[in-house]
Motif scaffolding. Structure first.
Motif, PDB file in Angstrom:
ATOM      1  N   GLN A  38       0.863  -1.178   0.000  1.00 56.39           N
ATOM      2  CA  GLN A  38       0.000   0.000   0.000  1.00 56.39           C
ATOM      3  C   GLN A  38       0.907   1.237   0.000  1.00 56.39           C
ATOM      4  O   GLN A  38       1.764   1.387   0.878  1.00 56.39           O
ATOM      5  CB  GLN A  38      -0.896  -0.009   1.243  1.00 56.39           C
ATOM      6  CG  GLN A  38      -1.879  -1.167   1.272  1.00 56.39           C
ATOM      7  CD  GLN A  38      -3.083  -0.903   0.394  1.00 56.39           C
ATOM      8  OE1 GLN A  38      -3.969  -0.152   0.745  1.00 56.39           O
ATOM      9  NE2 GLN A  38      -3.120  -1.536  -0.781  1.00 56.39           N
ATOM     10  N   TRP A  81      -6.797  -0.987  -2.553  1.00 59.84           N
ATOM     11  CA  TRP A  81      -6.463  -1.420  -1.193  1.00 59.84           C
ATOM     12  C   TRP A  81      -5.941  -2.847  -1.157  1.00 59.84           C
ATOM     13  O   TRP A  81      -5.648  -3.450  -2.187  1.00 59.84           O
ATOM     14  CB  TRP A  81      -7.678  -1.210  -0.281  1.00 59.84           C
ATOM     15  CG  TRP A  81      -7.906   0.263   0.002  1.00 59.84           C
ATOM     16  CD1 TRP A  81      -7.158   1.326  -0.440  1.00 59.84           C
ATOM     17  CD2 TRP A  81      -8.954   0.832   0.784  1.00 59.84           C
ATOM     18  NE1 TRP A  81      -7.667   2.503   0.026  1.00 59.84           N
ATOM     19  CE2 TRP A  81      -8.778   2.238   0.787  1.00 59.84           C
ATOM     20  CE3 TRP A  81     -10.029   0.291   1.499  1.00 59.84           C
ATOM     21  CZ2 TRP A  81      -9.632   3.104   1.474  1.00 59.84           C
ATOM     22  CZ3 TRP A  81     -10.880   1.149   2.186  1.00 59.84           C
ATOM     23  CH2 TRP A  81     -10.674   2.545   2.180  1.00 59.84           C
ATOM     24  N   CYS A 201      -7.513  -7.465   7.084  1.00 61.09           N
ATOM     25  CA  CYS A 201      -6.394  -8.326   6.662  1.00 61.09           C
ATOM     26  C   CYS A 201      -6.419  -9.706   7.296  1.00 61.09           C
ATOM     27  O   CYS A 201      -5.415 -10.167   7.857  1.00 61.09           O
ATOM     28  CB  CYS A 201      -5.064  -7.652   6.968  1.00 61.09           C
ATOM     29  SG  CYS A 201      -4.897  -6.023   6.224  1.00 61.09           S
ATOM     30  N   ARG A 236      -5.257  -1.800  16.499  1.00 61.88           N
ATOM     31  CA  ARG A 236      -4.096  -1.748  15.615  1.00 61.88           C
ATOM     32  C   ARG A 236      -3.038  -2.804  15.922  1.00 61.88           C
ATOM     33  O   ARG A 236      -1.832  -2.530  15.834  1.00 61.88           O
ATOM     34  CB  ARG A 236      -3.447  -0.347  15.628  1.00 61.88           C
ATOM     35  CG  ARG A 236      -4.425   0.799  15.509  1.00 61.88           C
ATOM     36  CD  ARG A 236      -5.258   0.772  14.260  1.00 61.88           C
ATOM     37  NE  ARG A 236      -4.508   0.989  13.037  1.00 61.88           N
ATOM     38  CZ  ARG A 236      -5.037   0.827  11.824  1.00 61.88           C
ATOM     39  NH1 ARG A 236      -6.285   0.420  11.671  1.00 61.88           N
ATOM     40  NH2 ARG A 236      -4.305   1.056  10.744  1.00 61.88           N
TER      41      ARG A 236
END
Ligand code: DQQ
Length: 539
Positions: A38, A81, A201, A236
């Motif tokens: 990305q 993406w 993901c 995250r």
């Protein structure tokens, strides 16, 4: 900006400039490792996302190639993406990726190489019938992204999973396809876990119960366990669970309910996100790539003109000693960068001491270290019910009978700056040792615009094992692997003094009772060649 250029890596993958995030579509093809990522071609912050592309013979030395895919269709106008590659048995390459449409709807698209005979796979074609998947009824139009590598079902169909959420429950949808153009949504979910939020993901793959070899994504049966990994948008971090996959019921069940998907084990207790594995058919191993972001400010990223690096690819296998965690280890190829090594045998560190490790400079290192606590102290230390978690502790300054001890990396001579990588050991009931491995970033930099956390986790240390550590140091990156890769912690640190020739390495022992004996091998690491693309290199 030369003032900040020391932070650039010497041997971790990064583009020449601008922003990078997730690894995409890694694979081995006709002698080359392909890496897509990305990328924002227009700046050092997230936005305008397209696919960067580079190739390598060894995943250490890279040749940058032109952008593989840009945002030039209605179905990926707001961003090309994350996606994954599948290599079919006939050698054909299928690339599935998420497009954010002109209306910001997340859809899945199909792409393939324009010229499969080109080992560099420079040109890509998007299937004219895209998108091949749109959000199904009941799924939010912005909660449907990051298709996995496909695996075969026993009836010969290809199966993929895609992360999403329902309210606050993270879920993984499953689709079967024969041609990657039309898909059948399976009933039920591969897994759903309350409270984990959007699953980004998703990765799903088998690991061998028998040996260290990696397995093709389609392998199934009694000799494997399955691993499911999700990247939690809310916190995250990348979480994995080990369990079993029932093809018929399209269900993944974790071995240990406490360590379900998104709530238990993490690949890395530092900074490491949106990771993805692939099967390397060249060397029969499963390799893991992960995005290592920055811990400095966006302002600093813009000033330095780039943001983010990628981890050194890691082999992933089941820890066949514990059976309950994975082992991650830097690919052997990184060892080709080892230059001179210094060996230190049986260094003694008394309680409350810091010992200088006499090596030249310490900004590019590969360190292998072992530690032992003296037996006498171990025996006479009383059992304790102390609970320790890296994040809630006082870091390397909090003293116990048997720890902390470890190494201070990226330290300056005067110890104004240093980043401890340490073990903290508690003698619990029945004399069992409970060990944590942590990285303490709180004194890593005198700069005040950077995040400085204390991170880490428990690490299993089995009977008769020493405490062991492998650390890769590369300017602003510290990747630490404890106990052969049972627990991994990656830090980004931004020293102001401990840079270039001023960086040092120290052994420390801040235990109150134990004497620690350490043996180390420290290699200076060469820089890797990461070459820009020139059009005449194309053929
Ligand atoms: N990054 C991509 C998404 C993915 C996220 C966009 C994870 O596809 O969900 O850049 O970092």
């Amino acid at each position: 900006n030369s003032m900040l250029s020391w932070q650039r890596t010497a041997f971790h993958f990064q583009p020449e400039k601008n922003w990078m995030n997730d690894p995409n579509g890694p694979m081995y093809y006709k002698g080359w490792y392909h890496f897509f990522y990305q990328y924002n071609p227009n700046g050092a912050v997230w936005g305008d996302i397209v696919w960067g592309h580079a190739v390598s013979r060894d995943m250490i030395h890279w040749l940058h190639l032109p952008l593989a895919m840009v945002a030039d269709q209605w179905y990926d106008m707001q961003g090309v993406w994350t996606g994954s590659a599948t290599i079919l048995p006939n050698g054909e390459i299928i690339m599935l990726y998420t497009g954010s449409t002109n209306e910001s709807v997340q859809v899945q698209n199909l792409a393939y190489p324009a010229d499969p005979s080109d080992p560099l796979l420079v040109d890509w074609i998007k299937y004219p019938g895209n998108p091949v998947l749109v959000p199904p009824p009941g799924i939010g139009t912005k909660d449907f992204r990051d298709p996995t590598t496909a695996w075969l079902t026993s009836e010969g169909k290809w199966r993929i999973t895609i992360g999403s959420k329902l309210n606050k429950t993270g879920i993984a949808l499953v689709y079967d396809t024969e041609d990657f153009k039309s898909y059948e949504l399976k009933e039920g979910l591969l897994r759903a876990v309350d409270g984990t939020g959007m699953w980004e993901c998703v990765d799903f793959f088998p690991v061998s119960k028998k040996n260290e070899n990696g397995l093709d994504t389609s392998v199934n049966g009694d000799e494997v366990k399955h691993v499911m990994k999700v990247s939690l948008d809310d916190d995250r971090h990348d979480y994995y669970a080990i369990g079993t996959y029932d093809e018929k019921s399209v269900l993944f069940t974790p071995d240990d309910a406490k360590n379900d998907v998104g709530v238990g084990l993490r690949y890395d207790y530092g900074i490491f996100y949106a990771s993805k594995t692939f099967y390397d058919q060249n060397k029969e191993r499963r390799l893991l790539w992960g995005w290592i972001g920055e811990s400095d400010s966006e302002y600093a990223d813009v000033a330095k003109g780039w943001a983010s690096v990628q981890s050194i690819p890691r082999t992933v296998e089941l820890d066949r000693k514990t059976g309950s965690n994975l082992l991650q280890w830097p690919v052997a190829e990184v060892e080709s960068l080892r230059l001179r090594s210094d060996e230190f045998k049986n260094l003694k560190a008394k309680p409350g001491s810091v010992v200088s490790i006499d090596i030249e400079t310490a900004t590019q290192l590969d360190i292998v270290a072992e530690f032992e606590i003296d037996k006498e102290t171990l025996e006479k230390t009383p059992e304790s019910n102390e609970e320790y978690t890296c994040g809630n502790s006082g870091g390397s300054k909090q003293r116990g009978a048997l720890g902390p001890f470890g190494l201070l990396v990226l330290a300056d001579e005067g110890l104004f700056e240093y980043t401890p990588q340490y073990f903290y050991v508690i003698k619990g009931s029945n004399g069992n040792l409970k060990t944590s491995f942590c990285a303490d970033q709180s004194r890593s930099s005198q700069a005040n615009d950077v995040r400085k956390q204390i991170v880490g986790s428990a690490v299993p240390v089995l009977k008769d094992e020493k405490f062991s550590l492998r650390i890769l140091v590369d300017h602003s990156i510290v990747e630490s692997f404890a106990q052969g890769g049972r627990t991994v912690v990656t830090s980004r640190v931004y020293p102001t003094k401990a840079i270039y020739g001023a960086a040092r390495l120290f052994l420390f022992n801040n235990a109150t009772e134990a004497t620690v004996t350490a043996s180390l091998n420290v290699w200076q690491m060469n820089s890797a060649f990461i070459r820009p693309f020139h059009p005449d290199q194309k053929n």
